[in-house]
Design an enzyme around this catalytic site. Structure first.
Site, PDB file in Angstrom:
ATOM      1  N   LEU A  63       0.852  -1.195   0.000  1.00 11.39           N
ATOM      2  CA  LEU A  63       0.000   0.000   0.000  1.00 11.39           C
ATOM      3  C   LEU A  63       0.887   1.243   0.000  1.00 11.39           C
ATOM      4  O   LEU A  63       1.834   1.319   0.782  1.00 11.39           O
ATOM      5  CB  LEU A  63      -0.897   0.036   1.244  1.00 11.39           C
ATOM      6  CG  LEU A  63      -1.913  -1.101   1.446  1.00 11.39           C
ATOM      7  CD1 LEU A  63      -2.590  -0.942   2.800  1.00 11.39           C
ATOM      8  CD2 LEU A  63      -2.949  -1.093   0.337  1.00 11.39           C
ATOM      9  N   HIS A  64       0.558   2.194  -0.873  1.00 19.65           N
ATOM     10  CA  HIS A  64       1.319   3.447  -0.828  1.00 19.65           C
ATOM     11  C   HIS A  64       0.527   4.650  -1.343  1.00 19.65           C
ATOM     12  O   HIS A  64       0.944   5.784  -1.151  1.00 19.65           O
ATOM     13  CB  HIS A  64       2.610   3.321  -1.641  1.00 19.65           C
ATOM     14  CG  HIS A  64       2.396   3.299  -3.131  1.00 19.65           C
ATOM     15  ND1 HIS A  64       2.011   2.157  -3.799  1.00 19.65           N
ATOM     16  CD2 HIS A  64       2.505   4.265  -4.075  1.00 19.65           C
ATOM     17  CE1 HIS A  64       1.892   2.428  -5.080  1.00 19.65           C
ATOM     18  NE2 HIS A  64       2.178   3.703  -5.282  1.00 19.65           N
TER      19      HIS A  64
END
Length: 372
Positions: free
Chosen positions: A208-209
């Site tokens: 996740l980013h």
């Protein structure tokens, strides 16, 4: 023919590695084609060591502009100023850019203003979400590009709708997949494999980013709780992006089955992906790799610029609502996830097609090979 190749962030190097190999092969066949590799320094990655270049068969960059840091505007300006000097010193016939990072946009603008033709690898992909910096980079780059090398028929259609002619568009496939297929036999387990006692198809990989998922602390907490609450008793391996790590510290995430690890090398990360039960991500590139490896993929975004991974591949777009995870997980554990297939021309020969088109476009001649 002199080609300047731009890479600004780690994924770019995976995309240009096979192009460089294809040019080198044509050089050995006697074709008058050469390349200069320019790293803009947009992203600093401690894993981008000599071993990384050696693993992927990439020569050390001929120049590093060291233009990282600052706001997006500052970074764009720094890249443009430094790249202009680079081109003045080392002129070329063609600039080849890949992907959709700031370096792609900045260097394309500089080259066009210097009357140098531009080729864009991975052209024409569109998410339809103008709030994404990457979407702006794609739109602006493609608005001034001369030659478009595309990964899908959908990308071709996008470009045609924007007024590009069929003589400019070349459906060649996906260079990321060239690298994946070439390196697949060399994937190697990372340290977490033994540390967590992982077994094939008995764990999840998560990345996740994107701001929609990680910038708002409460939403990030809800998302991780949903993932851990619906992954049954399986471990979840989470290579943590620096952006995400800061917010994880604030919400004090602590699940016994959640393993937070440093970003992994290419061979190590893809070993985990290939053997995972499924991947949960908000990355575009990973959805391409899971599609080719036949691994179920859940994308936590409201849109994707790679619809072929959903239409043909193993990917499913869940959106950013954490509640969408439960039914998707249920289908996965019930054995009802789609099998998927590999999109057309994702066959490991994309770079060969790109270089063949360049040789034809620029009428590059083959010199006699002298055997001594």
């Amino acid at each position: 023919m002199k080609v300047t190749i731009i890479a600004g962030a780690r994924p770019n190097f995976m995309k240009i590695a096979p192009v460089i190999a294809a040019i080198q092969e044509k050089q050995q066949e006697g074709y008058d084609i050469s390349f200069r590799l320019v790293h803009t320094g947009q992203h600093y990655d401690k894993n981008m060591s000599h071993s990384f270049f050696e693993q992927l068969g990439i020569p050390e960059p001929d120049a590093n502009l060291e233009a990282g840091g600052g706001t997006q505007a500052e970074q764009t300006a720094n890249i443009m100023v430094r790249f202009e000097k680079e081109l003045l010193t080392n002129p070329c016939d063609l600039l080849l850019v890949v992907g959709d990072v700031t370096s792609t946009l900045a260097c394309a603008i500089v080259a066009k203003k210097m009357k140098i033709r531009v080729a864009h690898v991975e052209a024409g992909i569109r998410s339809g979400d103008i709030t994404m910096p990457e979407e702006i980079n794609r739109l602006v780059t493609d608005s001034i590009t001369d030659y478009f090398f595309t990964t899908s028929v959908v990308a071709n259609t996008n470009l045609q709708k924007e007024g590009k002619t069929n003589t400019q568009i070349f459906f060649v496939g996906n260079t990321m997949i060239d690298t994946l297929l070439k390196q697949r036999s060399r994937f190697t387990p990372p340290a977490i494999w033994q540390q967590a006692g992982l077994q094939p198809r008995q764990y999840f990989v998560m990345t996740l980013h994107r701001p929609a998922n990680v910038d708002e602390e409460n939403n990030l907490g809800l998302l991780i709780n949903e993932i851990m609450g619906n992954s049954r008793e399986l471990p979840v391996i989470f290579p943590v992006h620096p952006r995400t790590a800061k917010n994880l510290e604030k919400i004090a995430v602590n699940h016994p089955r959640l393993h937070l690890v440093e970003p992994l090398g290419y061979l190590e990360f893809n070993y985990l992906v290939e053997n995972a039960k499924a991947v949960i991500t908000d990355s575009g590139g990973i959805t391409e790799e899971t599609t080719v490896m036949g691994v179920p993929c859940m994308t936590l975004r409201d849109s994707t610029e790679r619809p072929e991974t959903c239409i043909t591949g193993t990917n499913e777009l869940l959106g950013t609502d954490p509640k969408a995870l439960a039914p998707a997980m249920q289908r996965l554990f019930d054995g009802k996830w789609k099998e998927g297939a590999i999109p057309a021309l994702w066959d490991g020969k994309t770079a060969e097609r790109i270089v063949a088109h360049l040789i034809e476009l620029f009428a590059v001649k083959q010199q006699p090979v002298v055997v001594i």
